[in-house]
Design a protein around this motif. Structure first.
Motif, PDB file in Angstrom:
ATOM      1  N   SER A  68       6.598  49.054   6.035  1.00  0.00           N
ATOM      2  CA  SER A  68       6.845  47.694   5.559  1.00  0.00           C
ATOM      3  C   SER A  68       7.558  46.897   6.641  1.00  0.00           C
ATOM      4  O   SER A  68       8.665  47.250   7.065  1.00  0.00           O
ATOM      5  N   VAL A  69       6.908  45.834   7.091  1.00  0.00           N
ATOM      6  CA  VAL A  69       7.464  44.970   8.133  1.00  0.00           C
ATOM      7  C   VAL A  69       7.286  43.520   7.706  1.00  0.00           C
ATOM      8  O   VAL A  69       6.196  43.121   7.286  1.00  0.00           O
ATOM      9  N   VAL A 150      10.808  37.031  14.835  1.00  0.00           N
ATOM     10  CA  VAL A 150      11.722  38.036  14.324  1.00  0.00           C
ATOM     11  C   VAL A 150      10.910  39.061  13.555  1.00  0.00           C
ATOM     12  O   VAL A 150       9.932  38.725  12.878  1.00  0.00           O
ATOM     13  N   GLU A 151      11.287  40.337  13.697  1.00  0.00           N
ATOM     14  CA  GLU A 151      10.640  41.428  12.987  1.00  0.00           C
ATOM     15  C   GLU A 151      11.695  42.166  12.173  1.00  0.00           C
ATOM     16  O   GLU A 151      12.739  42.530  12.700  1.00  0.00           O
ATOM     17  N   VAL A 152      11.438  42.353  10.882  1.00  0.00           N
ATOM     18  CA  VAL A 152      12.364  43.067  10.006  1.00  0.00           C
ATOM     19  C   VAL A 152      11.662  44.317   9.490  1.00  0.00           C
ATOM     20  O   VAL A 152      10.672  44.230   8.762  1.00  0.00           O
ATOM     21  N   LEU A 153      12.164  45.482   9.887  1.00  0.00           N
ATOM     22  CA  LEU A 153      11.581  46.767   9.527  1.00  0.00           C
ATOM     23  C   LEU A 153      12.378  47.344   8.365  1.00  0.00           C
ATOM     24  O   LEU A 153      13.610  47.413   8.422  1.00  0.00           O
ATOM     25  N   LYS A 154      11.688  47.784   7.332  1.00  0.00           N
ATOM     26  CA  LYS A 154      12.353  48.255   6.126  1.00  0.00           C
ATOM     27  C   LYS A 154      12.299  49.776   6.033  1.00  0.00           C
ATOM     28  O   LYS A 154      11.288  50.390   6.354  1.00  0.00           O
ATOM     29  N   GLY A 155      13.408  50.363   5.559  1.00  0.00           N
ATOM     30  CA  GLY A 155      13.507  51.811   5.458  1.00  0.00           C
ATOM     31  C   GLY A 155      14.159  52.394   6.692  1.00  0.00           C
ATOM     32  O   GLY A 155      14.389  51.706   7.695  1.00  0.00           O
TER      33      GLY A 155
END
Length: 634
Positions: A68-69, A150-155
């Motif tokens: 999930s990104v 911007v990149e938001v990586l989940k987990g």
């Protein structure tokens, strides 16, 4: 807590984008001006724009990343007025921001966060600018300047982004110097006389050297108003800048030097008085406090005193129920004090060098140093009377070095190996003034200022590896692992502020503990500025609390990816990450309060899909996940 299970299951927000022309996968564009052009192209195109990201430390389409990104261009951030990491809540599902009482932000993703007000608290959401870490959340304030995306990586992201990324990782990608001269200016004016002015200039210096300079200034007037008198507070005064040099002497060699700095001289936000809770019923609460009107249910309504105490020898307002004990009576406010203006500063410098050993092999080194200094007055009681104030001082110095080698398996798949070293020095110091609060533990003895101290050195060494290999045209497997060894050296104490009152009260507590435990009273008065945190039996005498925390761990991630069609990706992964231990900054009366929380472990299971539908006019993503905690830090 020994073990806590946290199970979360849901479908991510669906991204639905309609536009107008042919789909094009783009290479990574380095410029803000090209981002604007991409926005115009997207509006005239009939398909969903495809973003190229570096979530796995290599360029690839966001729809090829098996996790999930959430990503957004710099243009999108500007359009939405996102000027700080906390404001990513506007565009990132599952991301949350909590402003802590002492000004240190707390970020969480999918509910994974660590609510600690200490300056040196290790977060669960790690933040990077062009892969260079900002290891403490308070350092992230100016990271949104002049961005490509911007990149938001989940987990858990411990394999590629290191320790303290159990919640996820945020990677800001800054705009790079351009091959041709270009410049831009953007200005806006809003409520409370808010002026937001930003601009950049970029272009070549020589055939092999390019430069870029970006600046931003945000200023505004007061937004909070007193509900007991005609007064206001809350102005903003923020200045931010970044300078970049890109040197490309050959096609194989690239060196990028970036220097960033910001200064925040705005005013601290004031609290709203909600109610009263006597901390020591023996002492009672001053009737003037009990009669104080509570704040109305209005976002702008607040109240505050004239200033924040800066002197250990000037205790002001007396809230003791027997004020006649003190002669002469103390005034309502300190006479040696400061206003509510912050003076927080930050600077950083990073150097990244990439060398293509061959067409299939790249060597990357990244070196960075960052420094943050804090001076921040906190008015903590929501009244004109002085019940609690804190003058926050501190600094952070962080140095980071990483080297890695990346390649492919004969043109198929890819691999990456590397290591890094990080050294942090942090110093956290409060001057806390209670003004005779009911928290005073001994009747008849007023409590002057105290000065909690947290002094830490953190050293972390890590080695890591990651690989992805296609087993067929449709099926691929991926695995990553990182070993991290961390050592924290700590000194902490609740020291006397300087007038000797806390040292005297500490002596009384030592004697009381000894008597309760059937021991002879042997209390020691450490005197003004002395370490007055009660120590262990049999004497309970104060001792400086020196401790160390040595921890190591192995983070890992495995993933299976299946592509039934060219526009659809199905994936499942299991990952395990760690958040390092932490020492608190608190007003301690006993040394046991300074013991650290040890590292926590999070194992995450996730399955999801990314599908391009309706001939590319609709992008639909979804995921379910399950989190299993062990040794959760509270």
């Amino acid at each position: 807590m020994n073990r806590q299970l946290l199970a979360l299951c849901g479908v991510s927000a669906f991204a639905v984008v309609f536009a107008a022309g042919p789909a094009q996968a783009q290479s990574q564009p380095p410029l803000a001006d090209s981002a604007a052009a991409r926005g115009r192209d997207a509006q005239s195109s009939a398909t969903v724009q495809e973003l190229v990201v570096t979530a796995q430390k290599r360029e690839e389409s966001i729809n090829d990343v098996p996790m999930s990104v959430s990503a957004a261009t710099g243009e999108t951030l500007n359009e939405l007025g996102i000027t700080d990491t906390s404001q990513l809540v506007k565009i990132v599902p599952g991301f949350n921001y909590t402003p802590s009482y002492y000004g240190t932000p707390v970020f969480s993703i999918r509910g994974v966060g660590f609510l600690d007000t200490s300056l040196a608290a290790s977060p669960t959401v790690s933040v990077y600018v062009d892969e260079a870490p900002l290891p403490y959340s308070i350092m992230t304030q100016g990271a949104t300047l002049d961005l490509e995306r911007v990149e938001v990586l989940k987990g858990p992201q411990g394999t590629l982004f290191g320790m303290n990324a159990t919640g996820g990782a945020i990677n800001y990608v800054a705009n790079k110097p351009t091959e041709t001269f270009t410049a831009g200016l953007d200005a806006s004016y809003g409520r409370f006389n808010t002026v937001d002015l930003q601009g950049f200039v970029s272009g070549p210096i020589t055939e092999t050297l390019r430069a870029r300079l970006a600046l931003r200034m945000i200023r505004s007037g007061d937004w909070q108003r007193s509900y007991t008198r005609n007064d206001s507070v809350g102005e903003q005064d923020f200045l931010n800048g970044r300078a970049s040099l890109l040197w490309t002497p050959t096609e194989r060699f690239r060196a990028l030097l970036q220097v960033s700095a910001w200064q925040d001289r705005g005013e601290t936000q004031m609290g709203q008085l909600f109610g009263f809770a006597p901390l020591n019923p023996v002492n009672g609460v001053d009737p003037r406090i009990l009669a104080y009107p509570l704040a109305p249910r209005k976002a702008r309504a607040a109240d505050w005193g004239a200033c924040v105490n800066t002197s250990p020898l000037d205790p002001p307002f007396d809230q003791h129920p027997a004020p006649f004990l003190y002669d002469p009576p103390r005034p309502l406010n300190s006479t040696i004090c400061t206003g509510f203006q912050k003076d927080n500063t930050f600077y950083s410098g990073t150097l990244r060098v990439d060398y293509d050993v061959s067409e299939d092999l790249t060597l990357t080194t990244l070196v960075g140093h960052a420094r943050f200094d804090r001076f921040q007055p906190i008015e903590g009681d929501g009244m004109i009377f002085q019940d609690y104030e804190s003058l926050q001082r501190g600094h952070i110095a962080s140095t980071f070095v990483e080297g890695r080698l990346a390649g492919s398996f004969g043109g198929r798949g890819n691999w990456l190996v590397g290591g890094n070293y990080q050294h942090d020095d942090t110093w956290d110091n409060f001057l806390q003034t209670y003004g005779g609060s009911s928290a005073v533990p001994v009747f008849g003895i007023r409590l002057g200022p105290t000065r909690p101290v947290n002094d830490q050195t953190t050293k972390a060494v890590a080695v890591f590896a990651n690989a992805e290999f296609p087993l067929s045209d449709q099926f691929a497997v991926q695995a990553g692992v990182r070993y991290t060894d961390t050592r924290k050296d700590f000194f902490g104490c609740g020291t006397d502020g300087g007038d000797g009152t806390w040292a005297l009260i500490s002596q009384q507590i030592q004697n009381f503990l000894a008597i309760v435990n059937g021991l002879p009273p042997m209390g020691v008065n450490v005197g003004p500025t002395g370490c007055a945190t009660t120590g262990p039996p049999p004497t309970f005498n104060p001792i400086p609390f020196n401790d160390e925390l040595d921890e190591d761990n192995v983070s890992w991630r495995v993933s299976a990816n299946y592509r039934p069609t060219e526009d659809t990706l199905l994936y499942a992964n299991v990952s395990q990450g760690y958040k390092s231990g932490s020492f608190p900054t608190v007003a301690t009366s006993a040394f046991s309060q300074l013991r650290p929380a040890t590292q926590e472990k999070l194992r995450a299971y996730e399955a999801g899909f990314k599908a391009g539908l309706a001939q590319g006019t609709l992008q639909l993503n979804g995921a379910v996940f399950y989190y299993d905690y062990k040794d959760k830090q509270i």
